[in-house]
Design an enzyme around this catalytic site. Structure first.
Site, short mmCIF file in Angstrom:
data_model
loop_
_atom_site.label_atom_id
_atom_site.label_comp_id
_atom_site.label_asym_id
_atom_site.label_seq_id
_atom_site.Cartn_x
_atom_site.Cartn_y
_atom_site.Cartn_z
N ASP A 161 0.78 -1.23 -0.12
CA ASP A 161 -0.01 -0.14 0.11
C ASP A 161 0.95 1.44 -0.37
OD1 ASP A 161 -2.20 -1.59 0.49
OD2 ASP A 161 -1.93 -2.07 2.50
N HIS A 189 -4.59 -3.31 6.23
CA HIS A 189 -4.88 -3.79 4.61
C HIS A 189 -5.62 -3.76 4.22
CE1 HIS A 189 -3.05 -5.08 1.31
NE2 HIS A 189 -3.46 -6.40 0.90
P1 NAD Z 1 -1.67 -18.98 -4.16
O1 NAD Z 1 -2.78 -19.91 -4.70
O2 NAD Z 1 -1.32 -18.51 -5.43
O3 NAD Z 1 -0.39 -19.44 -3.85
C1 NAD Z 1 -0.65 -19.57 -2.06
C2 NAD Z 1 0.70 -20.85 -2.07
O4 NAD Z 1 -0.06 -21.12 -0.63
C3 NAD Z 1 0.07 -21.77 -2.73
O5 NAD Z 1 1.09 -23.38 -3.54
C4 NAD Z 1 -0.37 -22.96 -1.58
O6 NAD Z 1 -0.71 -24.32 -2.11
C5 NAD Z 1 -0.42 -22.76 -0.32
N1 NAD Z 1 -0.65 -22.75 0.51
C6 NAD Z 1 -1.75 -23.04 1.42
N2 NAD Z 1 -2.44 -23.30 2.38
C7 NAD Z 1 -0.43 -23.33 2.96
C8 NAD Z 1 -0.07 -24.23 3.60
N3 NAD Z 1 -1.60 -24.42 5.33
N4 NAD Z 1 0.80 -23.83 4.36
C9 NAD Z 1 1.40 -23.87 3.16
N5 NAD Z 1 1.23 -23.55 2.42
C10 NAD Z 1 0.40 -23.38 1.89
O7 NAD Z 1 -1.84 -18.05 -3.65
P2 NAD Z 1 -1.08 -15.64 -3.65
O8 NAD Z 1 -1.06 -15.04 -4.79
O9 NAD Z 1 1.06 -16.04 -3.55
O10 NAD Z 1 -1.16 -15.33 -2.79
C11 NAD Z 1 -0.82 -16.10 -1.40
C12 NAD Z 1 -2.01 -14.85 0.04
O11 NAD Z 1 -1.22 -13.62 -0.11
C13 NAD Z 1 -3.08 -14.78 -0.88
O12 NAD Z 1 -3.88 -14.74 0.67
C14 NAD Z 1 -3.77 -12.95 -0.62
O13 NAD Z 1 -4.66 -12.82 -0.60
C15 NAD Z 1 -1.97 -12.68 -0.05
N6 NAD Z 1 -1.31 -11.23 -0.77
C16 NAD Z 1 -1.52 -10.60 1.23
C17 NAD Z 1 -0.97 -9.22 -0.27
C18 NAD Z 1 -0.26 -7.98 0.60
O14 NAD Z 1 -0.01 -7.07 0.26
N7 NAD Z 1 -0.74 -8.36 2.39
C19 NAD Z 1 -0.49 -8.66 -1.72
C20 NAD Z 1 -1.32 -9.96 -2.27
C21 NAD Z 1 -1.53 -10.71 -2.23
C1 LMR Z 2 -3.93 -6.87 -2.76
O1 LMR Z 2 -4.11 -5.92 -2.23
O2 LMR Z 2 -2.94 -6.50 -4.28
C2 LMR Z 2 -3.62 -8.48 -2.01
O3 LMR Z 2 -3.62 -7.69 -0.88
C3 LMR Z 2 -4.47 -8.86 -2.85
C4 LMR Z 2 -5.81 -8.27 -2.73
O4 LMR Z 2 -6.73 -9.45 -2.43
O5 LMR Z 2 -6.47 -7.15 -3.06
#
Ligand code: NAD
Ligand code: LMR
Length: 329
Positions: A161, A189
């Site tokens: 952010d 967030h």
């Molecule tokens: P993704 O689905 O591509 O990958 C997630 C991975 O986590 C998968 O490989 C899955 O097998 C694994 N996984 C699921 N449960 C698990 C567990 N208990 N232990 C170990 N591994 C596990 O998802 P992504 O796009 O990489 O996103 C991951 C997370 O990050 C989501 O919750 C998403 O919303 C979040 N995210 C947060 C922010 C932020 O700014 N805070 C930004 C983007 C994404």
């Molecule tokens: C983001 O801000 O891009 C991540 O938290 C993914 C989402 O769900 O928006």
């Protein structure tokens, strides 16, 4: 190869979108520095172990001088064993039409088991960065398991952010992102987060002296930052990944080096009651980090009445998220 002891970095969800973008810059030294070896401990679900083995092979093929070892596992006691840093990414991302908070009942329980495994196996001073959404409240759940590890070291990521806000402001002002400082994200967030431009500087001058379009600052700017995650999902069909990974890299790097003079970094950390934010919430504040790697919440930031209302609204949302997971903490 450096003679320094390697830093052990646990990464969950290492075969996912963010994991894939996150690991290579760590191995290349972008987080802990050009002479700091690392051991990557990649934790995945059993179903994704093949995929994470492929990632391990690609890391090997990078021939990174600083990469002392790569462990792949679905056993959390191995994944978090002696970890100095734990990047908690593994969890489900939201899809179109969802809010991040809609993920809490599905993702929240992951952070109980992982919180316990971290507490049982990691370095007592492990630095935890929660990325999986809703990250503030997932962090609270993991932190609630901390009996041996330092609860203060459980943080959630709002750096994406901050980065988004800085880019929007630099575009508007026609300056470099590097000219902008003290842009702070307050709160959750989520769409209630408050990107505080009122205390930001451009080239050392008040940002509001340089960007005088207050209607834009108060309206489209704040809204764009608050809704950027959704805009990316709408455009890409998937949530942000490379930018999220880069933000996790910057969050972690900036927690391992002194904050340059005059700058702030936004991190969601445990509220100690600063700015009357309820104690114990994982809330994004402007922070600085000292030479020992300890963060502090910046004190004395002035919040005008609009800013105050926004900061409070985000705190209220976090209180209700906390209430919704009372059985998990
Ligand atoms: P993704 O689905 O591509 O990958 C997630 C991975 O986590 C998968 O490989 C899955 O097998 C694994 N996984 C699921 N449960 C698990 C567990 N208990 N232990 C170990 N591994 C596990 O998802 P992504 O796009 O990489 O996103 C991951 C997370 O990050 C989501 O919750 C998403 O919303 C979040 N995210 C947060 C922010 C932020 O700014 N805070 C930004 C983007 C994404
Ligand atoms: C983001 O801000 O891009 C991540 O938290 C993914 C989402 O769900 O928006």
């Amino acid at each position: 190869m450096s003679t320094k002891q390697p830093i052990r970095v646990a990464v969950t969800g290492a075969a996912g979108q963010i994991g894939y973008s996150l690991l290579f810059p760590i191995a290349a030294g972008h987080v802990f520095g050009p002479d700091q070896p690392v051991i990557l401990q990649l934790l995945e679900l059993p179903v994704a172990l093949n995929a994470v083995e492929g990632v391990r092979m690609e890391l090997e093929d990078g021939a990174f001088e600083l990469l002392a070892d790569v462990v792949t596992t679905s056993d959390s006691s191995v994944g978090f064993g002696d970890a100095d840093v734990a990047l908690l990414v593994g969890s489900k991302p939201r899809g179109p039409g969802m809010e991040r908070a809609d993920l809490i009942r599905e993702n929240g329980p992951i952070f109980i088991g992982q919180g316990k495994a971290i507490d049982a196996n990691a370095n007592p001073n492990v630095k935890v960065v929660v990325v999986g959404n809703p990250c503030n409240t997932n962090c609270l759940i993991a932190q609630a398991q901390a009996k041996r590890t330092n609860p203060r070291n459980y943080t959630a990521m709002t750096r994406l952010d901050q980065n988004r806000a800085m880019s929007q402001l630099a575009n508007k002002a026609g300056c470099d992102v590097a000219d902008i400082s003290r842009l702070a994200i307050w709160g959750n967030h989520s769409p209630t987060m408050y990107p505080d431009y009122t205390n930001a500087l451009i080239g050392g001058k008040p940002l509001t002296d340089v960007i005088t379009d207050h209607e834009w600052l108060d309206g489209p700017f704040i809204k764009t930052v608050q809704q950027r995650g959704r805009a990316i999902i709408d455009a890409r069909g998937k949530s942000s990944a490379a930018s999220a990974a880069w933000a996790a890299i910057k969050h972690t790097r900036d927690w391992h080096r002194p904050t340059p003079d005059g700058e702030w970094v936004s991190m969601a950390v445990t509220s100690d009651g600063s700015y009357d934010i309820p104690e114990g919430l994982i809330y994004s504040f402007p922070c600085t980090v000292d030479s020992s790697g300890r963060y502090e919440i910046v004190q004395g930031v002035e919040l005008d009445s609009k800013a105050r209302a926004r900061a409070d609204a985000s705190a209220a949302e976090l209180v209700s998220e906390r209430d919704a997971v009372a059985d998990l903490i």
